[in-house]
Scaffold this motif. Structure first.
Motif, short mmCIF file in Angstrom:
data_model
loop_
_atom_site.label_atom_id
_atom_site.label_comp_id
_atom_site.label_asym_id
_atom_site.label_seq_id
_atom_site.Cartn_x
_atom_site.Cartn_y
_atom_site.Cartn_z
N VAL A 293 0.85 -1.20 0.00
CA VAL A 293 0.00 0.00 0.00
C VAL A 293 0.89 1.25 0.00
O VAL A 293 1.74 1.41 0.88
N SER A 294 0.71 2.09 -1.01
CA SER A 294 1.52 3.32 -1.06
C SER A 294 0.75 4.49 -1.65
O SER A 294 1.32 5.51 -2.01
N SER A 295 -0.57 4.34 -1.75
CA SER A 295 -1.39 5.43 -2.30
C SER A 295 -2.83 5.24 -1.83
O SER A 295 -3.20 4.14 -1.37
N ALA A 296 -3.62 6.31 -1.99
CA ALA A 296 -5.04 6.21 -1.63
C ALA A 296 -5.72 5.14 -2.50
O ALA A 296 -6.53 4.35 -2.01
N GLU A 297 -5.36 5.12 -3.78
CA GLU A 297 -6.00 4.14 -4.69
C GLU A 297 -5.70 2.71 -4.23
O GLU A 297 -6.58 1.85 -4.24
N GLY A 298 -4.44 2.47 -3.83
CA GLY A 298 -4.06 1.13 -3.38
C GLY A 298 -4.79 0.75 -2.09
O GLY A 298 -5.24 -0.39 -1.94
N ALA A 299 -4.90 1.70 -1.17
CA ALA A 299 -5.62 1.42 0.08
C ALA A 299 -7.09 1.13 -0.23
O ALA A 299 -7.69 0.20 0.33
N TYR A 300 -7.63 1.92 -1.14
CA TYR A 300 -9.05 1.78 -1.51
C TYR A 300 -9.31 0.43 -2.18
O TYR A 300 -10.33 -0.21 -1.92
N ARG A 301 -8.36 -0.03 -3.00
CA ARG A 301 -8.52 -1.35 -3.63
C ARG A 301 -8.61 -2.44 -2.56
O ARG A 301 -9.42 -3.36 -2.65
N LYS A 302 -7.76 -2.33 -1.52
CA LYS A 302 -7.81 -3.35 -0.48
C LYS A 302 -9.12 -3.26 0.30
O LYS A 302 -9.72 -4.27 0.67
N ILE A 303 -9.58 -2.04 0.57
CA ILE A 303 -10.84 -1.86 1.30
C ILE A 303 -12.00 -2.45 0.48
O ILE A 303 -12.81 -3.22 0.99
N ARG A 304 -12.04 -2.12 -0.79
CA ARG A 304 -13.11 -2.67 -1.65
C ARG A 304 -13.02 -4.19 -1.77
O ARG A 304 -14.03 -4.87 -1.96
N ALA A 305 -11.79 -4.72 -1.63
CA ALA A 305 -11.61 -6.18 -1.68
C ALA A 305 -11.95 -6.84 -0.35
O ALA A 305 -11.85 -8.06 -0.22
N GLY A 306 -12.31 -6.04 0.67
CA GLY A 306 -12.76 -6.63 1.92
C GLY A 306 -11.97 -6.25 3.15
O GLY A 306 -12.27 -6.73 4.25
N ALA A 307 -10.95 -5.39 3.01
CA ALA A 307 -10.18 -5.00 4.18
C ALA A 307 -10.92 -3.93 4.98
O ALA A 307 -11.35 -2.92 4.43
N SER A 308 -11.05 -4.15 6.29
CA SER A 308 -11.63 -3.12 7.16
C SER A 308 -10.59 -2.07 7.51
O SER A 308 -10.92 -0.91 7.76
N LEU A 309 -9.34 -2.52 7.58
CA LEU A 309 -8.21 -1.63 7.86
C LEU A 309 -7.10 -1.98 6.88
O LEU A 309 -7.07 -3.10 6.37
N VAL A 310 -6.19 -1.05 6.64
CA VAL A 310 -4.99 -1.38 5.87
C VAL A 310 -3.78 -1.00 6.71
O VAL A 310 -3.89 -0.21 7.66
N GLN A 311 -2.65 -1.57 6.36
CA GLN A 311 -1.39 -1.23 7.02
C GLN A 311 -0.31 -1.08 5.96
O GLN A 311 -0.43 -1.65 4.86
N LEU A 312 0.75 -0.39 6.32
CA LEU A 312 1.87 -0.27 5.40
C LEU A 312 3.17 -0.08 6.16
O LEU A 312 3.19 0.40 7.30
N TYR A 313 4.24 -0.48 5.53
CA TYR A 313 5.59 -0.24 6.03
C TYR A 313 6.44 0.30 4.88
O TYR A 313 6.91 1.44 4.92
N THR A 314 6.61 -0.50 3.81
CA THR A 314 7.53 -0.13 2.74
C THR A 314 7.15 1.20 2.09
O THR A 314 8.02 2.00 1.71
N GLY A 315 5.86 1.47 1.96
CA GLY A 315 5.40 2.72 1.36
C GLY A 315 5.95 3.93 2.10
O GLY A 315 6.27 4.97 1.48
N LEU A 316 6.09 3.81 3.40
CA LEU A 316 6.61 4.91 4.21
C LEU A 316 8.05 5.23 3.83
O LEU A 316 8.46 6.40 3.80
N VAL A 317 8.82 4.20 3.50
CA VAL A 317 10.22 4.39 3.12
C VAL A 317 10.30 5.17 1.80
O VAL A 317 11.13 6.07 1.65
N TYR A 318 9.44 4.84 0.86
CA TYR A 318 9.52 5.48 -0.46
C TYR A 318 8.74 6.79 -0.54
O TYR A 318 9.12 7.69 -1.28
N GLU A 319 7.66 6.90 0.20
CA GLU A 319 6.79 8.08 0.07
C GLU A 319 6.97 9.09 1.20
O GLU A 319 6.59 10.25 1.04
N GLY A 320 7.44 8.66 2.36
CA GLY A 320 7.71 9.61 3.43
C GLY A 320 6.54 9.86 4.36
O GLY A 320 5.47 9.24 4.24
N PRO A 321 6.74 10.79 5.31
CA PRO A 321 5.83 10.93 6.45
C PRO A 321 4.45 11.49 6.13
O PRO A 321 3.56 11.42 6.97
N SER A 322 4.26 12.06 4.93
CA SER A 322 2.91 12.57 4.65
C SER A 322 1.99 11.50 4.08
O SER A 322 0.84 11.78 3.75
#
Ligand code: FMN
Length: 351
Positions: A293-322
């Motif tokens: 997960v590294s974007s709103a679209e990616g988070a939204y795809r997981k939510i639409r696929a059935g995720a109630s929550l999403v998490q990320l780690y690697t996205g933070l390294v590439y995209e930063g604190p915002s």
């Protein structure tokens, strides 16, 4: 301009684990100081009821959390919350302190926006993490990722997990059983049906709740089905899908694809979303979607696929604190676009 545009090239000149240590150390320095409030004023997620998710008896101010492994010793959950995250999963924590594998053990795959890690569950151990959690309440739910101490045989694993649970129980809001770490000796055999049932059963007996299990994307389908049957039999509270993969997709370009360990980030996104869908179609409990997960679209795809929550780690390294703020703001736009009243309304829309 985003300050991370300046910081990233500097951080990327350092070995990956050193860079992580610098960022984590910086968060430790500011946590609990007025600077933490400054961080919050810059990076906080929109305060909007449409982002609120209720899952396993907890109220999450937004669906975007920090995945296990970023804050192994629960040193900075509050600082991470001030970066806009709606929950933090700390750990993996083991009963005994562990040094993990020899360095280097964390590698960037820059061309692929990915990481490979073979950290080996380095952490300060359950006693230290439990004390830290109990001492410092956090504004958002905090989960603890619990793993097996490396030298403990699988027959003794249930007691080992129970010990950790008992040490961290007071300071945590939910518990995630990690039986899917690819980097620790004898770990993956814990995913066979009997071992998993014994560990989870022991934790249920100990009163661990809400209790979730985190699955590997490398499990063959029948083993996933077995795991979900256990979730059902033991009335567990949720499933986290997924951990890193030992697979190496043919698309990888970075030379570091040859490093041994678990792959995370962009290249695992689609498979992780597929696993979220697979799990959500088969269980009634909340699914936590993690992997690339590294974007709103990616988070939204997981939510639409059935995720109630999403998490990320690697996205933070590439995209930063915002990133958490951007994902949450973007989710609000996507909900509007598609006519959903709230994130809760969009969960599983594609099922
Ligand atoms: C350096 C590193 C350490 C990790 N440590 C753990 C861990 O201790 N326990 C765990 O369950 N997952 C751990 N993970 C896996 C992440 O929680 C997550 O499942 C995986 O990285 C996929 O998400 P991502 O693509 O957003 O990074 C770790 C990942 C990384 C990169």
């Amino acid at each position: 301009m985003d300050p991370y545009d300046v910081a990233r090239p500097l951080l990327f000149r350092l070995p990956a684990e050193t860079a992580h240590g610098a960022v984590h150390g910086g968060l430790e320095l500011v946590q609990g100081t007025p600077v933490e409030r400054l961080l919050a004023s810059r990076y906080a997620a929109p305060d909007d009821d449409r982002l609120t998710v209720e899952a396993f008896g907890q109220r999450f101010p937004n669906p975007v959390g920090v995945a296990a492994g970023f804050d192994k010793n629960a040193a900075v959950p509050s600082a991470l919350a001030s970066l806009g995250f709606g929950h933090v999963e700390v750990g993996g924590v083991t009963a005994e302190p562990q040094a993990g594998n020899p360095r280097p053990r964390l590698f960037r795959l820059r061309e692929d926006e990915a990481l490979v890690n073979r950290m080996g569950l380095n952490n300060e151990g359950a006693d230290a993490v439990g004390d830290r959690l109990a001492a410092a309440p956090v504004d958002v739910p905090v989960g603890v990722n619990i793993a097996k101490t490396e030298h403990v045989e699988s027959d003794d694993a249930p007691a080992d997990y129970r010990y950790t649970y008992e040490q961290v129980a007071d300071g945590a809001d939910f518990f995630v059983v990690n039986v899917s770490c690819p980097n620790s000796e004898g770990f993956r055999e814990l995913q066979n049906r009997d071992s998993m049932a014994a560990i989870l059963g022991e934790l249920v007996d100990a009163g661990a709740a809400p209790l979730l299990v985190k699955l590997s994307p490398d499990l063959p389908t029948p083993a996933v089905e077995d795991a979900l049957e256990i979730v059902d039999d033991l009335n567990l509270d949720g499933v986290v899908a997924t951990n890193t993969t030992t697979d190496r997709p043919a698309s990888l370009r970075s030379p570091n694809r040859a490093e041994e360990g678990g792959l995370s980030g962009k290249p695992i996104e689609n498979d992780a979303t597929g696993m979220v869908r697979f799990v959500a179609e088969r269980v009634d409990v909340p699914v936590v979607g993690v992997g690339g997960v590294s974007s709103a679209e990616g988070a939204y795809r997981k939510i639409r696929a059935g995720a109630s929550l999403v998490q990320l780690y690697t996205g933070l390294v590439y995209e930063g604190p915002s990133l958490a703020r951007e994902i949450n703001a973007g989710l609000l736009d996507l909900l509007d676009r598609d006519g959903f009243d709230s994130v809760a309304d969009a969960i599983g829309a594609d099922l």
